[in-house]
Design a protein around this motif. Structure first.
Motif, PDB file in Angstrom:
ATOM      1  N   GLU A  57      15.240  15.551  13.760  1.00  0.00           N
ATOM      2  CA  GLU A  57      14.976  16.856  13.761  1.00  0.00           C
ATOM      3  C   GLU A  57      15.939  17.802  12.986  1.00  0.00           C
ATOM      4  O   GLU A  57      15.551  18.828  12.850  1.00  0.00           O
ATOM      5  CB  GLU A  57      14.468  17.538  15.059  1.00  0.00           C
ATOM      6  N   THR A  58      16.878  16.999  12.662  1.00  0.00           N
ATOM      7  CA  THR A  58      17.912  17.833  11.978  1.00  0.00           C
ATOM      8  C   THR A  58      17.923  17.470  10.495  1.00  0.00           C
ATOM      9  O   THR A  58      18.132  16.573  10.122  1.00  0.00           O
ATOM     10  CB  THR A  58      19.425  17.500  12.553  1.00  0.00           C
ATOM     11  N   PRO A  59      17.628  18.488   9.850  1.00  0.00           N
ATOM     12  CA  PRO A  59      17.378  18.094   8.266  1.00  0.00           C
ATOM     13  C   PRO A  59      18.824  17.915   7.390  1.00  0.00           C
ATOM     14  O   PRO A  59      19.965  18.644   8.011  1.00  0.00           O
ATOM     15  CB  PRO A  59      16.931  19.448   7.514  1.00  0.00           C
ATOM     16  N   ASN A  60      18.979  17.076   6.397  1.00  0.00           N
ATOM     17  CA  ASN A  60      20.133  17.125   5.834  1.00  0.00           C
ATOM     18  C   ASN A  60      21.662  16.607   6.679  1.00  0.00           C
ATOM     19  O   ASN A  60      22.558  17.114   6.765  1.00  0.00           O
ATOM     20  CB  ASN A  60      20.442  18.348   4.984  1.00  0.00           C
ATOM     21  N   THR A  61      21.162  15.817   7.596  1.00  0.00           N
ATOM     22  CA  THR A  61      22.264  15.232   8.503  1.00  0.00           C
ATOM     23  C   THR A  61      23.238  14.300   7.803  1.00  0.00           C
ATOM     24  O   THR A  61      22.717  13.716   6.774  1.00  0.00           O
ATOM     25  CB  THR A  61      21.543  14.385   9.695  1.00  0.00           C
ATOM     26  N   THR A  62      24.371  15.075   7.747  1.00  0.00           N
ATOM     27  CA  THR A  62      25.495  13.916   6.984  1.00  0.00           C
ATOM     28  C   THR A  62      25.778  12.635   7.577  1.00  0.00           C
ATOM     29  O   THR A  62      25.307  12.362   8.809  1.00  0.00           O
ATOM     30  CB  THR A  62      26.984  14.883   7.464  1.00  0.00           C
ATOM     31  N   TRP A  63      26.161  11.560   6.743  1.00  0.00           N
ATOM     32  CA  TRP A  63      26.402  10.481   7.059  1.00  0.00           C
ATOM     33  C   TRP A  63      27.023  10.140   8.367  1.00  0.00           C
ATOM     34  O   TRP A  63      26.883   9.324   9.060  1.00  0.00           O
ATOM     35  CB  TRP A  63      26.779   9.541   6.025  1.00  0.00           C
ATOM     36  N   ASP A  64      28.422  10.977   8.509  1.00  0.00           N
ATOM     37  CA  ASP A  64      29.138  10.736   9.487  1.00  0.00           C
ATOM     38  C   ASP A  64      28.553  11.083  10.948  1.00  0.00           C
ATOM     39  O   ASP A  64      28.771  10.588  12.216  1.00  0.00           O
ATOM     40  CB  ASP A  64      30.502  11.546   9.525  1.00  0.00           C
ATOM     41  N   VAL A  65      27.790  12.201  10.986  1.00  0.00           N
ATOM     42  CA  VAL A  65      27.032  12.506  12.232  1.00  0.00           C
ATOM     43  C   VAL A  65      26.051  11.201  12.371  1.00  0.00           C
ATOM     44  O   VAL A  65      25.804  10.872  13.662  1.00  0.00           O
ATOM     45  CB  VAL A  65      26.272  13.758  12.122  1.00  0.00           C
TER      46      VAL A  65
END
Length: 930
Positions: free
Chosen positions: A429-437
């Protein structure tokens, strides 16, 4: 050292140690000074050097020597010298402390404290020291140091005060407590601006709290308790004072756990700790990590001390749940070192909730654990600029492992599927999640994946599909952790065979990636173990992977694990297919070993020239077939499906052992592999017995590797009950005993614990499988004598093997009394005990009192209990003589054990009907001498 050296010679050696640039000269000086410290002349030399006070290095050496002599060699002094030593130390302190370095003050303080504790005639030392040094401000640092270490040394293991003397000392210190508190109050008032004195005051107060002699009511109503809190409130407090104040409060909180005794103190501490919330947040804003760590320690100690109150009345009184809010604030700190301090509390809280199994309590605490897991998932994030796969060797990797273990323990309160689902939805549900997350969430999902119900059909399919569909250009760390997650979902995959082919294709691709090979192999191992029946049709493909292992970027640990997984598939196959598959697996490794033997290359550890790589792989294959739940079912008269393979591999193992016989590392791995092979087929390995024993004995004459003794114990376990094998096994024992006893005689028992361990494992197996064989042998007396000497060895495994042998030896005289050979066994043991019984009991008592830690005493208790079962009347006499031989007084004149205590112990032991009673009595009795 035959005579006392001159002080000039000693000073010259000290100067050489500290200032000579030549390393060889430094080493010689260090060795000579060490010899001096161990000699009886060190007392006089140290005293003279302290009197001269020549320079920092010399004074420190003298003070440190005096402290170590009092601590470890106090028995060298006659009681008549104790008073003069006391006076000398007091004089040195009076003359040196005003300008002395802190390290010298500490050594002198420890020397005085240790002397006061050991000399029974020195009454009320705290009071005397306060009267002597408390009137001069310049003496306060030394006085506070002595008063700090005095309570700390009461429980010092090296002093061995004994329970009686320790009780006397604690009673005396309790009587001086009010005087100490008054001194500390005066110091906080008169030296408020001296940070050094303030830190010492807090450490001293904490030390007296730890001893448990401070009256809680008196301190709770005094200004003394406010002082450390004020220090922690003040943002200008220097780090050393802040840490000392933290230690003091933590010590007070530890004793305040006893609410019935310290109710007023507990209430004051609670209010004080709760008030530290704002200072904590200020330390976070100022990025003062050291102070944040101190606050977190205090909050955690508060939570640990009042845990039971939180369970009894959550949210009420001292069970106030604001404590958990403080902890979670710390868990949310940007530095994971702060969060880590709280881990033990969350373990304890989850354990209590699990045992109470209360829906109401779980409901109350569930939100806190949800917040905990969310915060921990944030802490698991790698640096966004990190390149490559996660580093498994740094501190952050260790932290993530501890996070994973903690989550596995506490997740039942929240529910694994709830955590798994929430983390997936956060990503989805979170757009553009960074790779580390993404990687951190997947890591936490891996921790709970095996707890998911196999029939879950909503979230897991989506997660698995997302991982299997990761693009090639995804960050390598995400692909790495995604591969881990696939392996952790192995049990779910077993129940959903339709996804197996997709999973295997994903993992096979990972095996060929230079950075994903090891993690893919580990996940494939999990799949093989969980989906054994379904993986049988893929065995040929897996065999091709095994053949290519050395060409893949896979660690040996991962390769060994993969072979275990593949071997597990064989356990589900019919015997004929199992034999074919096992031969193929083993032949690959055996061929590699044969090539190494022929090529005659020098061994480089961890490379392809290292035989242990292939020995470990062979061992991993054979090891699985020795366990009841994985071993193939073999009916009486049926040939074991692994027998032929073991016989085919044996020549290679034999050649390996011969070629590398001088290399203990390789020989140990070779013996380990042979052990698993023998265990795999049991008595059907009889064809190997004669050549194996011959080779072991021949090599052992030249190289006394203890692994041969251990392997010998395996052979005795397997074949000791076979009449035709007993003579050969006894010859093996005889051949082993000569070199072993010579090794122990020249090298000392303490330097060869592995040899002791394996020797008595071997002897115990003889007693268990063929007792008459060893009882009739001429070696039994020498073996028993060696066992008694080794009974004082404080190496856990070695001592356990010795005690097991002794216990089994005595037990054989009372076991199976309906057997035809019962009377013969009893007569043989009787013959041994008539001569060795008194000495054996004396050795056991000496080991109990002087040598063994408390956790090893249950093994001694087993031997003692068997001796009583064998002949209680004789044992009573032996024990009485052993107790009379124990020293009645310490060197300092304190009573070790009163006549009543000795009598009570004798009665308690000799009337015991259970081994637990003996174990408890031994533990309590040993404290009289420790």
């Amino acid at each position: 050292m035959d005579s006392a050296p001159s002080t000039e010679t000693v000073v010259q050696a000290i100067q050489t140690l500290y200032h000579n640039p030549d390393p060889a000269c430094k080493e010689r000086a260090s060795a000579w000074l060490g010899e001096l410290q161990r000699s009886v002349f060190a007392w006089e030399v140290a005293d003279q050097l302290l009197r001269n006070g020549q320079d920092l290095e010399t004074s420190y050496f003298a003070a440190q020597t005096m402290r170590t002599k009092i601590q470890y060699a106090f028995h060298e002094l006659p009681q008549s010298a104790h008073q003069s030593l006391k006076e000398s130390l007091l004089n040195h302190a009076q003359n040196l402390v005003s300008n002395a370095s802190p390290v010298i003050i500490t050594q002198l303080a420890l020397a005085l404290a240790d002397l006061a504790l050991q000399v029974a005639g020195w009454k009320c030392p705290a009071k005397e020291l306060i009267e002597k040094f408390g009137n001069t401000v310049g003496n306060l640092p030394f006085l506070l140091e002595v008063l700090t270490v005095l309570p700390e040394e009461v429980n010092s293991r090296s002093l061995r005060l004994g329970a009686n003397r320790r009780g006397e000392v604690i009673e005396e210190l309790a009587g001086s407590c009010d005087l100490v508190v008054q001194l500390l109050i005066a110091c906080t008032q008169s030296c408020a601006a001296d940070s050094r004195v303030q830190a010492k005051v807090y450490r001293c107060l904490g030390s007296w709290f730890n001893l448990g002699v401070i009256q809680g009511e008196a301190v709770a109503t005094s200004q003394l308790l406010n002082a450390p809190f004020q220090a922690m409130h003040n943002p200008e407090t220097v780090s050393s004072v802040h840490e000392a104040a933290c230690d003091c409060i933590c010590s007070a909180l530890y004793v305040a756990e006893d609410i019935t005794r310290y109710e007023s103190l507990a209430n004051c501490l609670f209010q004080g700790v709760i008030s530290l919330s704002e200072p904590y947040h200020l330390s976070v804003a100022q990025e003062d990590i050291d102070k944040s760590l101190n606050y977190c320690r205090v909050f955690t100690e508060l939570a640990e001390s009042f845990l039971e109150l939180m369970m009894a009345a959550p949210g009420q009184g001292l069970g106030d749940l604001r404590i958990l809010d403080l902890l979670l604030a710390c868990v949310g700190h940007c530095q994971y070192e702060v969060a880590e301090i709280t881990f033990n509390f969350w373990y304890r809280l989850s354990e209590v909730l699990y045992k109470r199994d209360s829906t109401n309590l779980n409901t109350i605490f569930k939100p806190y654990f949800q917040r905990l897991i969310n915060s921990l998932s944030e802490h698991c994030r790698m640096d966004e600029d990190h390149e490559g796969i996660p580093d498994e060797t740094d501190d952050f990797a260790d932290f993530r492992i501890r996070v994973s273990e903690l989550i596995k323990d506490v997740v039942f309160i929240v529910g694994s599927i709830n955590v798994f689902t929430q983390l997936f939805r956060n990503l989805a549900e979170t757009p553009n999640t960074t790779w580390d997350v993404t990687e951190a969430h997947m890591y936490v999902m891996s921790a709970v994946a095996k707890n998911l119900m196999p029939d879950e059909s909503e979230v897991v399919p989506q997660v698995l599909q997302a991982v299997l569909s990761l693009p090639q250009d995804a960050h390598i760390a995400v692909r790495y952790t995604g591969t881990q997650l696939v392996g952790e979902l192995c049990e779910w995959i077993d129940r959903h065979p339709d996804v197996l082919d997709s999973v295997l294709n994903f993992l096979l691709a990972g095996l060929q990636h230079p950075k994903l090979g090891s993690v893919s192999a580990t996940s494939l191992q999990n799949i093989c173990a969980a989906c054994r029946e379904q993986m049988a049709r893929h065995f040929k493909g897996l065999l091709q992977i095994v053949e290519a292992l050395d060409n893949l970027h896979i660690s040996n640990e991962a390769a060994v694990g993969l072979l275990k997984g593949i071997s597990l598939i064989l356990t589900k196959m019919p015997h004929d297919q199992l034999a074919v598959g096992l031969r193929a697996l083993c032949q690959i490794q055996a061929n590699r070993l044969s090539q190494l033997i022929v090529q005659n290359e020098s061994v480089k550890e961890g490379t392809r020239t290292d035989p242990t790589i292939f020995l470990d792989r062979l061992a991993s294959i054979f090891s699985l077939f020795q366990y009841r739940h994985t071993a193939p079912e073999v009916q009486n008269g049926q040939i074991h499906p692994c027998q032929q393979v073991v016989q085919e591999v044996w020549p290679v193992l034999s050649d390996t052992c011969n070629k590398y016989q001088a290399d203990i590392r390789i020989v140990e791995r070779c013996c380990r592999c042979i052990r698993f092979a023998v265990r795999c087929v049991g008595k059907q390995s009889a064809g190997l017995l004669q050549p194996l024993v011959t080779q072991m004995v021949n090599v052992y004459q030249v190289h006394q590797h203890s692994c041969f003794l251990y392997l010998g114990s395996i052979l005795v376990d397997e074949y000791g009950m076979e009449e035709g094998c007993r003579s050969g096994l006894l010859d093996m024992l005889k051949a082993f005993c000569g070199p072993t006893f010579q090794l122990l005689k020249t090298g000392g028992l303490r330097n060869h614990p592995d040899t002791i361990d394996d020797l008595f494992r071997l002897c115990a197996r003889f007693v268990q499988r063929c007792p008459l064989v060893i009882l009739h042998s001429e070696m039994i007396d020498a073996i028993l004598e060696c066992a008694m000497a080794a009974s004082t060895l404080d190496h856990r495994d070695a001592n356990a093997s010795v005690m097991k042998f002794l216990r089994d030896l005595v037990h054989t005289a009372i076991a199976n009394d309906c057997d035809d050979d019962y009377q013969v066994r009893r007569d043989m043991v009787e013959k041994l005990m008539v001569v060795r019984g008194p000495q054996l009991v004396q050795s056991l008592m000496s080991a109990t009192v002087f040598y063994l830690p408390s956790y090893m005493l249950p093994d001694v208790a087993d031997v003692v209990f068997e001796l009583m079962r064998y002949n209680r009347a004789s044992f009573c006499v032996w024990l009485e003589h052993a107790l009379k031989a124990l020293p009645t007084e310490t060197t300092g004149g304190a009573i070790n054990a009163t006549h009543k205590q000795l009598t009570d112990f004798h009665k308690q032991i000799t009337s015991a009907e259970e081994v637990k009673t003996v174990s408890s009595a031994l533990r309590d009795f040993s404290r009289l001498y420790r």
